[in-house]
Motif scaffolding. Structure first.
Motif, PDB file in Angstrom:
ATOM      1  N   GLY A 218       0.831  -1.195   0.000  1.00 37.29           N
ATOM      2  CA  GLY A 218       0.000   0.000   0.000  1.00 37.29           C
ATOM      3  C   GLY A 218       0.869   1.250   0.000  1.00 37.29           C
ATOM      4  N   ARG A 219       0.225   2.367  -0.316  1.00 36.98           N
ATOM      5  CA  ARG A 219       0.846   3.684  -0.162  1.00 36.98           C
ATOM      6  C   ARG A 219      -0.251   4.585   0.389  1.00 36.98           C
ATOM      7  NH1 ARG A 219       6.302   5.567  -0.579  1.00 36.98           N
ATOM      8  NH2 ARG A 219       7.311   3.495  -0.594  1.00 36.98           N
ATOM      9  N   TYR A 220      -0.020   5.913   0.402  1.00 33.40           N
ATOM     10  CA  TYR A 220      -1.014   6.872   0.923  1.00 33.40           C
ATOM     11  C   TYR A 220      -1.349   6.498   2.377  1.00 33.40           C
ATOM     12  CZ  TYR A 220      -1.284   7.553  -4.083  1.00 33.40           C
ATOM     13  OH  TYR A 220      -0.935   7.760  -5.402  1.00 33.40           O
ATOM     14  N   GLU A 221      -2.608   6.505   2.754  1.00 35.92           N
ATOM     15  CA  GLU A 221      -2.983   6.151   4.134  1.00 35.92           C
ATOM     16  C   GLU A 221      -3.352   4.668   4.228  1.00 35.92           C
ATOM     17  OE1 GLU A 221      -1.625   9.313   5.006  1.00 35.92           O
ATOM     18  OE2 GLU A 221      -2.498   8.232   6.695  1.00 35.92           O
ATOM     19  N   GLY A 222      -3.159   3.955   3.154  1.00 39.20           N
ATOM     20  CA  GLY A 222      -3.474   2.528   3.167  1.00 39.20           C
ATOM     21  C   GLY A 222      -4.438   2.162   2.054  1.00 39.20           C
ATOM     22  N   ILE A 223      -4.815   0.884   2.046  1.00 41.24           N
ATOM     23  CA  ILE A 223      -5.685   0.298   1.020  1.00 41.24           C
ATOM     24  C   ILE A 223      -7.103   0.195   1.587  1.00 41.24           C
ATOM     25  CG2 ILE A 223      -6.082  -1.732  -0.437  1.00 41.24           C
ATOM     26  CD1 ILE A 223      -3.087  -2.418  -0.081  1.00 41.24           C
ATOM     27  N   ASP A 224      -8.117   0.510   0.781  1.00 45.20           N
ATOM     28  CA  ASP A 224      -9.522   0.352   1.188  1.00 45.20           C
ATOM     29  C   ASP A 224      -9.678  -1.016   1.871  1.00 45.20           C
ATOM     30  OD1 ASP A 224     -12.621   1.351   0.026  1.00 45.20           O
ATOM     31  OD2 ASP A 224     -12.322  -0.650   0.896  1.00 45.20           O
ATOM     32  N   ALA A 225     -10.240  -1.016   3.060  1.00 49.54           N
ATOM     33  CA  ALA A 225     -10.283  -2.227   3.907  1.00 49.54           C
ATOM     34  C   ALA A 225     -11.038  -3.368   3.237  1.00 49.54           C
ATOM     35  CB  ALA A 225     -10.929  -1.885   5.241  1.00 49.54           C
ATOM     36  N   ARG A 226     -11.911  -3.030   2.272  1.00 51.19           N
ATOM     37  CA  ARG A 226     -12.709  -4.093   1.641  1.00 51.19           C
ATOM     38  C   ARG A 226     -11.853  -5.012   0.776  1.00 51.19           C
ATOM     39  NH1 ARG A 226     -17.071   0.032  -0.687  1.00 51.19           N
ATOM     40  NH2 ARG A 226     -15.112   1.242  -0.813  1.00 51.19           N
ATOM     41  N   VAL A 227     -10.657  -4.540   0.395  1.00 41.61           N
ATOM     42  CA  VAL A 227      -9.785  -5.382  -0.447  1.00 41.61           C
ATOM     43  C   VAL A 227      -9.346  -6.617   0.334  1.00 41.61           C
ATOM     44  CG1 VAL A 227      -7.559  -5.470  -1.646  1.00 41.61           C
ATOM     45  CG2 VAL A 227      -9.027  -3.425  -1.830  1.00 41.61           C
ATOM     46  N   ALA A 228      -8.870  -6.400   1.571  1.00 37.79           N
ATOM     47  CA  ALA A 228      -8.440  -7.529   2.415  1.00 37.79           C
ATOM     48  C   ALA A 228      -9.647  -8.388   2.785  1.00 37.79           C
ATOM     49  CB  ALA A 228      -7.742  -7.026   3.667  1.00 37.79           C
ATOM     50  N   ALA A 229     -10.786  -7.721   3.057  1.00 35.65           N
ATOM     51  CA  ALA A 229     -11.989  -8.466   3.450  1.00 35.65           C
ATOM     52  C   ALA A 229     -12.433  -9.369   2.298  1.00 35.65           C
ATOM     53  CB  ALA A 229     -13.095  -7.492   3.827  1.00 35.65           C
ATOM     54  N   ASP A 230     -12.399  -8.833   1.092  1.00 36.54           N
ATOM     55  CA  ASP A 230     -12.833  -9.636  -0.069  1.00 36.54           C
ATOM     56  C   ASP A 230     -11.841 -10.764  -0.343  1.00 36.54           C
ATOM     57  OD1 ASP A 230     -12.589  -9.691  -3.440  1.00 36.54           O
ATOM     58  OD2 ASP A 230     -14.557 -10.005  -2.507  1.00 36.54           O
ATOM     59  N   ALA A 231     -10.550 -10.450  -0.233  1.00 27.97           N
ATOM     60  CA  ALA A 231      -9.519 -11.477  -0.492  1.00 27.97           C
ATOM     61  C   ALA A 231      -9.639 -12.605   0.527  1.00 27.97           C
ATOM     62  CB  ALA A 231      -8.135 -10.838  -0.420  1.00 27.97           C
ATOM     63  N   ALA A 232     -10.032 -12.247   1.752  1.00 29.54           N
ATOM     64  CA  ALA A 232     -10.114 -13.262   2.827  1.00 29.54           C
ATOM     65  C   ALA A 232     -11.182 -14.309   2.533  1.00 29.54           C
ATOM     66  CB  ALA A 232     -10.395 -12.578   4.155  1.00 29.54           C
ATOM     67  N   THR A 233     -12.095 -13.991   1.593  1.00 37.49           N
ATOM     68  CA  THR A 233     -13.102 -15.014   1.243  1.00 37.49           C
ATOM     69  C   THR A 233     -12.467 -16.093   0.353  1.00 37.49           C
ATOM     70  OG1 THR A 233     -13.799 -13.887  -0.785  1.00 37.49           O
ATOM     71  CG2 THR A 233     -14.904 -13.228   1.253  1.00 37.49           C
ATOM     72  N   ARG A 234     -11.247 -15.814  -0.172  1.00 34.15           N
ATOM     73  CA  ARG A 234     -10.642 -16.780  -1.105  1.00 34.15           C
ATOM     74  C   ARG A 234      -9.269 -17.259  -0.650  1.00 34.15           C
ATOM     75  NH1 ARG A 234     -11.284 -13.180  -5.075  1.00 34.15           N
ATOM     76  NH2 ARG A 234      -9.078 -13.278  -5.577  1.00 34.15           N
ATOM     77  N   MET A 235      -8.575 -16.427   0.164  1.00 30.02           N
ATOM     78  CA  MET A 235      -7.217 -16.831   0.570  1.00 30.02           C
ATOM     79  C   MET A 235      -6.949 -16.348   1.990  1.00 30.02           C
ATOM     80  SD  MET A 235      -5.186 -14.139  -1.862  1.00 30.02           S
ATOM     81  CE  MET A 235      -6.482 -13.803  -3.035  1.00 30.02           C
ATOM     82  N   ARG A 236      -5.837 -16.856   2.581  1.00 30.08           N
ATOM     83  CA  ARG A 236      -5.465 -16.401   3.914  1.00 30.08           C
ATOM     84  C   ARG A 236      -4.820 -15.021   3.772  1.00 30.08           C
ATOM     85  NH1 ARG A 236      -1.884 -19.242   8.710  1.00 30.08           N
ATOM     86  NH2 ARG A 236      -1.635 -17.314   9.909  1.00 30.08           N
ATOM     87  N   VAL A 237      -5.292 -14.056   4.563  1.00 32.33           N
ATOM     88  CA  VAL A 237      -4.770 -12.693   4.520  1.00 32.33           C
ATOM     89  C   VAL A 237      -3.999 -12.423   5.808  1.00 32.33           C
ATOM     90  CG1 VAL A 237      -5.354 -10.245   4.376  1.00 32.33           C
ATOM     91  CG2 VAL A 237      -6.669 -11.920   3.053  1.00 32.33           C
TER      92      VAL A 237
END
Ligand SMILES: Nc1cc(-c2ccc3ccn(Cc4ccccn4)c3c2)[nH]n1
Length: 246
Positions: free
Chosen positions: A115-134
């Motif tokens: 990530g850069r700026y203040e971080g990545i929209d939290a939904r990215v990790a939440a969505d990825a967690a439905t398919r892989m270990r985050v």
């Protein structure tokens, strides 16, 4: 390869050092299969926008979810096996330690989201967690401007643990923070000349008495750990011997 690593970043050049030395050699010998991707590949507007203003206000910008969703979808299409672990460097992550490095070195495939700026929209990790270990990971209690430096640190600590990367595997167990060293810090090391600018090498190290040398080194490790990192000094458990096992 023992490990496949994909890194997604808006500063791919920042990861150039991974092509050098230890990690570079691991990539060339096929132990490590490293790919660095520019997140902007997955933008479609003229300005290749990756950030936007934060909902709820506040300073700085937040990384938009769409490019990340497309990038991770391209790198880890549904049905990918083995399912990779998504490593997201962040100041708000679990502490990266040697134990975590050992854990990550056992993975067949790691995807790093820088990530850069203040971080990545939290939904990215939440969505990825439905398919892989985050795995949200912090490399220490200080604030960086982005995740790239953290990926350099994590990949160096992980890749050196892969079989065949470090010439002398024994050096992996004798070092600071290694479980085999009881997690103690490494004591002082010396090489030739025996006297340099009037400073002598501790005579025990030239004695050839390997028992005495081993005891001296452990004493030095304990002394240095107690001075520099008292939190790492093993506390003797009541009724058990020095090695805490008997
Ligand atoms: N151990 C660590 C990791 C990081 C880190 C990792 C990724 C990003 C993406 C953006 N920033 C800047 C930023 C600053 C302030 C609060 C949130 N984010 C990062 C900082 N700093 N320290």
């Amino acid at each position: 390869p023992a490990l496949r690593a994909d890194v997604v970043t808006i500063f791919p050049d920042y990861l150039a050092p991974l092509r050098l030395s230890l990690i570079g050699r691991a990539a060339q010998t096929g132990i490590l299969d490293l790919a660095v991707h520019d997140l902007r590949e997955w933008t479609h507007d003229r300005h290749r926008t990756v950030d936007d203003t934060p909902y709820g206000g506040g300073a700085g910008m937040v990384m938009r979810p769409e490019p990340w969703g497309e990038a991770l979808g391209a790198l880890v299409p549904p049905g990918t096996t083995p399912v990779p672990r998504l490593v997201v460097p962040t100041p708000a992550g679990r502490r990266f330690t040697q134990a975590v490095a050992v854990e990550l070195a056992a993975e067949p495939h790691l995807v790093f989201a820088c990530g850069r700026y203040e971080g990545i929209d939290a939904r990215v990790a939440a969505d990825a967690a439905t398919r892989m270990r985050v795995d949200e990971i912090s490399i220490g209690d200080y604030v960086l401007n982005g995740g790239e430096a953290a990926v350099l640190v994590v990949l160096e600590a992980v890749v050196r643990l892969l079989p065949g990367v470090v010439g002398n595997p024994e050096s992996l167990t004798e070092e600071s923070h290694a479980a085999e060293h009881d997690g103690l810090l490494e004591g002082p090391v010396y090489t030739k000349p025996p006297v340099w600018r009037g400073h002598e090498v501790p005579p025990v190290l030239l004695s050839g008495d390997h028992g005495a040398i081993g005891r001296w080194r452990r004493e030095q490790a304990l002394e240095r750990t107690a001075r520099v990192r008292p939190d790492l000094v093993p506390v003797p458990v009541a009724g058990r011997g020095l090695d805490g096992l008997t």
